[in-house]
Enzyme design. Structure first.
Site, PDB file in Angstrom:
ATOM      1  N   HIS A 307      17.582 -54.513 -13.451  1.00 18.37           N
ATOM      2  CA  HIS A 307      17.789 -53.259 -12.725  1.00 18.37           C
ATOM      3  C   HIS A 307      17.438 -53.478 -11.268  1.00 18.37           C
ATOM      4  O   HIS A 307      16.510 -54.227 -10.968  1.00 18.37           O
ATOM      5  CB  HIS A 307      16.905 -52.147 -13.304  1.00 18.37           C
ATOM      6  CG  HIS A 307      17.376 -50.798 -12.914  1.00 18.37           C
ATOM      7  ND1 HIS A 307      17.046 -50.220 -11.718  1.00 18.37           N
ATOM      8  CD2 HIS A 307      18.199 -49.930 -13.546  1.00 18.37           C
ATOM      9  CE1 HIS A 307      17.637 -49.045 -11.638  1.00 18.37           C
ATOM     10  NE2 HIS A 307      18.343 -48.846 -12.723  1.00 18.37           N
ATOM     11  N   ASP A 364      20.711 -48.700 -20.617  1.00 19.04           N
ATOM     12  CA  ASP A 364      21.953 -48.893 -21.370  1.00 19.04           C
ATOM     13  C   ASP A 364      21.816 -49.843 -22.553  1.00 19.04           C
ATOM     14  O   ASP A 364      22.758 -49.997 -23.327  1.00 19.04           O
ATOM     15  CB  ASP A 364      23.042 -49.438 -20.426  1.00 19.04           C
ATOM     16  CG  ASP A 364      23.506 -48.382 -19.444  1.00 19.04           C
ATOM     17  OD1 ASP A 364      23.523 -47.206 -19.838  1.00 19.04           O
ATOM     18  OD2 ASP A 364      23.830 -48.722 -18.300  1.00 19.04           O
TER      19      ASP A 364
HETATM   20  N1  CMC Z   1      21.571 -61.438 -16.880  1.00 16.57           N
HETATM   21  C1  CMC Z   1      21.283 -62.633 -16.290  1.00 16.57           C
HETATM   22  N2  CMC Z   1      20.775 -62.762 -15.060  1.00 16.57           N
HETATM   23  C2  CMC Z   1      20.556 -61.653 -14.366  1.00 16.57           C
HETATM   24  C3  CMC Z   1      20.831 -60.369 -14.893  1.00 16.57           C
HETATM   25  C4  CMC Z   1      21.345 -60.288 -16.188  1.00 16.57           C
HETATM   26  N3  CMC Z   1      21.632 -59.113 -16.738  1.00 16.57           N
HETATM   27  N4  CMC Z   1      20.517 -59.418 -13.980  1.00 16.57           N
HETATM   28  C5  CMC Z   1      20.078 -60.083 -12.904  1.00 16.57           C
HETATM   29  N5  CMC Z   1      20.086 -61.425 -13.144  1.00 16.57           N
HETATM   30  C6  CMC Z   1      19.611 -62.491 -12.222  1.00 16.57           C
HETATM   31  C7  CMC Z   1      20.627 -62.760 -11.120  1.00 16.57           C
HETATM   32  O1  CMC Z   1      21.531 -63.772 -11.496  1.00 16.57           O
HETATM   33  C8  CMC Z   1      19.721 -63.154  -9.997  1.00 16.57           C
HETATM   34  O2  CMC Z   1      19.298 -64.488 -10.242  1.00 16.57           O
HETATM   35  P1  CMC Z   1      19.001 -65.498  -8.985  1.00 16.57           P
HETATM   36  O3  CMC Z   1      17.847 -64.911  -8.249  1.00 16.57           O
HETATM   37  O4  CMC Z   1      18.706 -66.801  -9.645  1.00 16.57           O
HETATM   38  O5  CMC Z   1      20.269 -65.527  -8.196  1.00 16.57           O
HETATM   39  C9  CMC Z   1      18.481 -62.269 -10.164  1.00 16.57           C
HETATM   40  O6  CMC Z   1      18.441 -61.984 -11.576  1.00 16.57           O
HETATM   41  C10 CMC Z   1      18.532 -60.967  -9.372  1.00 16.57           C
HETATM   42  O7  CMC Z   1      19.760 -60.298  -9.712  1.00 16.57           O
HETATM   43  P2  CMC Z   1      20.638 -59.455  -8.695  1.00 16.57           P
HETATM   44  O8  CMC Z   1      22.029 -59.421  -9.206  1.00 16.57           O
HETATM   45  O9  CMC Z   1      20.401 -59.968  -7.301  1.00 16.57           O
HETATM   46  O10 CMC Z   1      19.937 -58.046  -8.810  1.00 16.57           O
HETATM   47  P3  CMC Z   1      20.569 -56.674  -8.385  1.00 16.57           P
HETATM   48  O11 CMC Z   1      19.439 -55.775  -8.113  1.00 16.57           O
HETATM   49  O12 CMC Z   1      21.584 -56.858  -7.319  1.00 16.57           O
HETATM   50  O13 CMC Z   1      21.387 -56.213  -9.694  1.00 16.57           O
HETATM   51  C11 CMC Z   1      21.934 -55.241 -11.787  1.00 16.57           C
HETATM   52  C12 CMC Z   1      20.917 -55.291 -10.624  1.00 16.57           C
HETATM   53  C13 CMC Z   1      21.600 -54.072 -12.694  1.00 16.57           C
HETATM   54  C14 CMC Z   1      23.340 -55.028 -11.214  1.00 16.57           C
HETATM   55  C15 CMC Z   1      21.864 -56.580 -12.567  1.00 16.57           C
HETATM   56  O14 CMC Z   1      20.572 -56.755 -13.104  1.00 16.57           O
HETATM   57  C16 CMC Z   1      22.917 -56.664 -13.667  1.00 16.57           C
HETATM   58  O15 CMC Z   1      24.057 -57.059 -13.388  1.00 16.57           O
HETATM   59  N6  CMC Z   1      22.571 -56.270 -14.943  1.00 16.57           N
HETATM   60  C17 CMC Z   1      23.539 -56.226 -16.004  1.00 16.57           C
HETATM   61  C18 CMC Z   1      24.382 -54.944 -15.904  1.00 16.57           C
HETATM   62  C19 CMC Z   1      23.592 -53.719 -16.338  1.00 16.57           C
HETATM   63  O16 CMC Z   1      22.924 -53.713 -17.371  1.00 16.57           O
HETATM   64  N7  CMC Z   1      23.713 -52.635 -15.549  1.00 16.57           N
HETATM   65  C20 CMC Z   1      23.104 -51.346 -15.883  1.00 16.57           C
HETATM   66  C21 CMC Z   1      22.039 -50.958 -14.897  1.00 16.57           C
HETATM   67  S1  CMC Z   1      21.024 -49.593 -15.506  1.00 16.57           S
HETATM   68  C22 CMC Z   1      22.114 -48.249 -15.649  1.00 16.57           C
HETATM   69  C23 CMC Z   1      22.510 -47.700 -14.348  1.00 16.57           C
HETATM   70  O17 CMC Z   1      21.705 -47.013 -13.710  1.00 16.57           O
HETATM   71  O18 CMC Z   1      23.648 -47.918 -13.950  1.00 16.57           O
END
Ligand code: CMC
Length: 428
Positions: A307, A364
């Protein structure tokens, strides 16, 4: 801490005031930055460090896993309140008295009818259209059938617009499902509560009574409450920014629905279920998928994990996990993907990759398992999220308009070509 931030650019030092929230969140107020510095701006793609507004609706502490609506903890609201009470709280700022709630619901019921011509629009969609696309279009179409713009300086006008959409939206949600299932469209009944009506409009068969199951009502109430607001996320920011151009409420909401659809946001609930199904079909090898999620060459992500704001347990996920166990038990449903989900969670919580990046299950991860146990098709999951988020979007839009926020218009740092001469087509 002083209440001034100092910024040095070259030889010059500039001072900016600090803004403090009621929970001691601190921000540097850079409103004067560009003017004072001869054009310097800040850059922050994804707005990871940027506050877009001051808001009194939802407080979220991602480090401690705290979520409160208008000061009330999500745990207490999920246990003691119903969805309509929470909607009122979010939109108007205080828990309603019995009279206020009764009036709110009566006014909503008065508006819980859509123009019959909307049915023609629904009929024009192919049956296999994704329900989120249908819902976004129908919400936008409401603008055409209710063209008067809201005078935000009139409390009465504002209230009317709010009860209108609170009344019509569940009808549209239910109809997207019924259209998909080839069922005649249904209006529910004035005798039923808000959530009871949603279930009835979705599930009543044309040749049968619909027995409302208290377990389903409670489960849906809880899920909708947990999704009702989450401060400045992607879809809410979309609603605020579209509304900031003084586009109408319904048009702003329709844009919010489109933003919610993406799999990194609300669409994750559908993606989680599809992922859990795929893992089960693949023999339940959770380790293989953990490996894929950690592999930087592989685009696969563990859906329902991580998240932007929570770097600790998502408090909503804790409540939903417990509810999933209870609801499936009460409904007598055995779903093997609940075990797959629990297995994945156990492994992720002990895995260095996930621990280092503070990736925990989010709202989710378990919600789809409950929706599925309730008989809601997987493509409708994000629509259910939108139904829950509706009062949050309305509250944020109302707050933005009442605060007379300026039109949202970020700046950029241009990195394209410098001025060059046009080349005639035969000389390229
Ligand atoms: N699986 C594997 N690796 C992950 C995941 C995941 N679900 N989420 C983040 N990471 C890794 C990412 O690859 C990155 O690694 P590194 O530092 O080595 O490059 C690190 O963790 C930070 O991730 P980020 O993408 O920079 O973080 P963000 O804050 O931009 O993204 C997120 C947050 C929710 C988009 C992401 O965690 C994600 O894609 N999760 C899966 C989709 C999901 O479940 N979304 C629902 C969110 S909650 C409901 C809502 O409010 O919408």
């Amino acid at each position: 801490m002083s209440d001034i931030a100092k910024l040095q650019i070259g030889e010059k030092t500039y001072e900016f005031p600090l803004v403090k929230g009621t929970e001691n969140e601190t921000a540097i107020d850079i409103k004067a930055l560009r003017g004072a510095t001869d054009g310097v701006i800040t850059i922050d793609p994804g707005y990871k460090n940027t506050g877009s507004c001051q808001s009194a609706i939802t407080f979220l502490d991602g480090e401690q896993g705290i979520l409160r609506y208008r000061g009330y903890s999500i745990e207490e609201l999920a246990e003691k309140a119903d969805f309509l009470e929470v909607a009122y709280l979010l939109i108007f700022g205080e828990l309603p008295t019995k009279e206020q709630l009764d009036k709110f619901y009566a006014d909503i019921l008065d508006e819980a009818i859509v123009d019959d011509d909307i049915k023609k629009i629904i009929d024009a969609f192919p049956k296999n259209a994704h329900p989120m696309g249908v819902l976004s279009s129908l919400t936008s179409a409401l603008t055409a059938f209710n063209p008067s713009s809201v005078n935000v300086d009139s409390e009465e006008d504002m209230y009317k617009a709010i009860v209108k959409i609170m009344g019509k939206f569940p009808v549209l949600v239910a109809w997207t499902l019924r259209k998909k299932q080839g069922l005649p469209l249904h209006y529910g009944s004035r005798k039923l509560g808000y959530v009871e009506n949603i279930l009835t409009m979705m599930f009543q068969k044309p040749n049968d009574e619909y027995d409302l199951n208290p377990i389903m009502i409670n489960a849906l109430d809880k899920l909708l409450i947990l999704h009702a607001d989450h401060e400045q996320n992607c879809s809410t920011s979309t609603v605020r920014i579209v509304g900031s151009s003084h586009a109408g409420l319904f048009a702003s909401l329709s844009a919010g629905i489109s933003a919610l659809w993406g799999p990194l946001h609300g669409g994750a609930n559908q993606a989680v279920l599809e992922m859990l199904e795929a893992i089960k079909e693949d023999g339940g090898d959770t380790k293989k998928y953990m490996g894929k999620a950690k592999d930087k060459e592989d685009p696969f992500r563990l859906m329902g994990f991580g998240h932007r704001v929570y770097k600790n347990f998502d408090p909503r996920a804790k409540i939903i996990k417990k509810a999933a166990d209870e609801v499936l038990g009460d409904l007598g449903v055995e779903d093997p993907i609940l075990d797959v989900a629990k297995g994945l969670e156990r492994e992720a919580l002990e895995d260095q990759y996930f621990v280092d990046r503070k990736l925990y299950p989010n709202v989710d991860f378990y919600s789809g398992i409950i929706y599925r146990a309730m008989g809601i098709p997987v493509e409708m999951f994000t629509v259910m999220f939108a139904l829950g988020r509706l009062p949050g979007w309305i509250a944020q839009w109302r707050e933005m308009r009442l605060r007379k926020e300026p039109i949202g218009r970020p700046r950029q740092v241009y990195v394209g070509e410098n001025l060059r001469e046009f080349v005639e087509i035969d000389k390229r």
